[in-house]
Design a protein around this motif. Sequence first.
Motif, PDB file in Angstrom:
ATOM      1  N   GLY A 146      51.716  37.312  53.431  1.00 32.78           N
ATOM      2  CA  GLY A 146      51.474  38.744  53.476  1.00 32.78           C
ATOM      3  C   GLY A 146      50.051  39.172  53.158  1.00 32.78           C
ATOM      4  O   GLY A 146      49.795  40.365  52.961  1.00 32.78           O
ATOM      5  N   TYR A 147      49.105  38.243  53.123  1.00 34.67           N
ATOM      6  CA  TYR A 147      47.707  38.598  52.853  1.00 34.67           C
ATOM      7  C   TYR A 147      47.031  39.082  54.138  1.00 34.67           C
ATOM      8  O   TYR A 147      47.377  38.642  55.236  1.00 34.67           O
ATOM      9  N   HIS A 148      46.054  39.961  53.961  1.00 34.00           N
ATOM     10  CA  HIS A 148      45.341  40.524  55.107  1.00 34.00           C
ATOM     11  C   HIS A 148      44.225  39.577  55.547  1.00 34.00           C
ATOM     12  O   HIS A 148      43.320  39.260  54.763  1.00 34.00           O
ATOM     13  N   ILE A 149      44.276  39.099  56.789  1.00 31.31           N
ATOM     14  CA  ILE A 149      43.250  38.223  57.342  1.00 31.31           C
ATOM     15  C   ILE A 149      42.266  39.090  58.121  1.00 31.31           C
ATOM     16  O   ILE A 149      42.581  39.600  59.190  1.00 31.31           O
ATOM     17  N   ALA A 150      41.058  39.249  57.575  1.00 30.35           N
ATOM     18  CA  ALA A 150      40.057  40.104  58.216  1.00 30.35           C
ATOM     19  C   ALA A 150      39.343  39.386  59.351  1.00 30.35           C
ATOM     20  O   ALA A 150      39.106  39.961  60.413  1.00 30.35           O
ATOM     21  N   GLN A 151      38.978  38.120  59.127  1.00 30.61           N
ATOM     22  CA  GLN A 151      38.252  37.343  60.132  1.00 30.61           C
ATOM     23  C   GLN A 151      38.781  35.907  60.135  1.00 30.61           C
ATOM     24  O   GLN A 151      39.208  35.391  59.108  1.00 30.61           O
ATOM     25  N   ASP A 152      38.738  35.300  61.313  1.00 28.80           N
ATOM     26  CA  ASP A 152      39.167  33.912  61.461  1.00 28.80           C
ATOM     27  C   ASP A 152      38.002  33.089  62.023  1.00 28.80           C
ATOM     28  O   ASP A 152      37.591  33.288  63.162  1.00 28.80           O
ATOM     29  N   TYR A 153      37.484  32.170  61.185  1.00 25.57           N
ATOM     30  CA  TYR A 153      36.378  31.300  61.598  1.00 25.57           C
ATOM     31  C   TYR A 153      36.838  29.839  61.631  1.00 25.57           C
ATOM     32  O   TYR A 153      36.099  28.929  61.257  1.00 25.57           O
ATOM     33  N   SER A 154      38.065  29.612  62.091  1.00 27.90           N
ATOM     34  CA  SER A 154      38.657  28.280  62.020  1.00 27.90           C
ATOM     35  C   SER A 154      37.886  27.231  62.812  1.00 27.90           C
ATOM     36  O   SER A 154      37.857  26.054  62.433  1.00 27.90           O
ATOM     37  N   ASP A 155      37.267  27.615  63.901  1.00 21.83           N
ATOM     38  CA  ASP A 155      36.541  26.643  64.724  1.00 21.83           C
ATOM     39  C   ASP A 155      35.313  26.083  64.007  1.00 21.83           C
ATOM     40  O   ASP A 155      34.848  24.981  64.317  1.00 21.83           O
ATOM     41  N   ILE A 156      34.805  26.823  63.030  1.00 20.63           N
ATOM     42  CA  ILE A 156      33.588  26.415  62.335  1.00 20.63           C
ATOM     43  C   ILE A 156      33.791  25.127  61.543  1.00 20.63           C
ATOM     44  O   ILE A 156      32.874  24.299  61.448  1.00 20.63           O
ATOM     45  N   ILE A 157      34.981  24.929  60.995  1.00 19.00           N
ATOM     46  CA  ILE A 157      35.206  23.826  60.066  1.00 19.00           C
ATOM     47  C   ILE A 157      35.113  22.461  60.734  1.00 19.00           C
ATOM     48  O   ILE A 157      34.935  21.442  60.045  1.00 19.00           O
ATOM     49  N   GLU A 158      35.201  22.390  62.054  1.00 14.81           N
ATOM     50  CA  GLU A 158      35.113  21.097  62.730  1.00 14.81           C
ATOM     51  C   GLU A 158      33.721  20.480  62.573  1.00 14.81           C
ATOM     52  O   GLU A 158      33.594  19.298  62.256  1.00 14.81           O
ATOM     53  N   GLU A 159      32.688  21.254  62.808  1.00 16.81           N
ATOM     54  CA  GLU A 159      31.298  20.783  62.661  1.00 16.81           C
ATOM     55  C   GLU A 159      30.467  21.920  62.072  1.00 16.81           C
ATOM     56  O   GLU A 159      29.695  22.574  62.779  1.00 16.81           O
ATOM     57  N   PRO A 160      30.591  22.176  60.774  1.00 21.11           N
ATOM     58  CA  PRO A 160      29.887  23.329  60.186  1.00 21.11           C
ATOM     59  C   PRO A 160      28.371  23.156  60.203  1.00 21.11           C
ATOM     60  O   PRO A 160      27.850  22.051  59.994  1.00 21.11           O
TER      61      PRO A 160
END
Length: 287
Positions: free
Chosen positions: A126-140
């Motif tokens: 139930g937390y509010h997700i403002a932004q999703d940067y999931s692709d970044i974690i592969e090669e930050p």
Amino acid sequence: MASMRDIKRRKSSIQSTQQITKAMKLVSTVKLQRAKQRAEQSKAYFNCMYETVNSMLAKTGNLNHPYLKAGESSKKAVVVITSNRGLAGGYNSNIVKLITNGDFNKEDLVIYAVGKKGKDTLHRYGYHIAQDYSDIIEEPSYVDAMTISQALLDSFAAGEIGEIYLAYTGFKNTVVHEPKLLKLLPVEPVSGEKDTQETGSKAMMNFEPEDDEALDLIIPKYVTSLIYGGLVEAVASENGARMQAMDSATSNAEEMIDHLSLMYNRARQGSITQELTEIIAGANAIS
């Protein structure tokens, strides 16, 4: 007791799973070596930036700057760094627990998610997700950290959020990974007593140009550097945790295979003994 066919089928299934866990362990080991090197190289800069900015602000006295005081909004932004994949032991769940078991009010939290596992779990809670940067974690990269930092600072300057935190897994070594929650803004300098005792310097910090202009340049770089350091350490911790998890899974599979082999041999011996008993009984009956 299970039949020989059932035991053989189960043993074959576990052997197939073991091959997968072995392969995943090898892949994680290779990735860990590269990620570990990046984490160790960036750690010195990460720590130096944190200590330098805190030491500098501890000597400035009372400055009236937006980055040094909480905003009017009660909202708190948290950059949550997890992974896009599972099978890494408690790596992802430990970060989620920092948020769910912390002193935060769920209604006041704004999540900037880096990693699908953390995003999906917190969204389910139930937390509010403002932004999703999931692709970044592969090669930050540092540019990725700058993108996140700019979005956070824009929201902070606009009064949409009053505080900014970073939740990530710190990398100590291959087997030790520590979940951490770090406050980024407003910057709260640590006491300058230790620095004063070590250096003997009690001089106040002077800024050239003006302090507002200097902090407008320094603090964004400070926030970006901490986020980048968190991303790099998180990647190394993820691969270390997955390597450990897959190593344990491979060892457990080996133990199960040995146990099933013993069960199969006992069942086979029992079957042979029963056939011999029936042959002898039949021969005795005929004679």
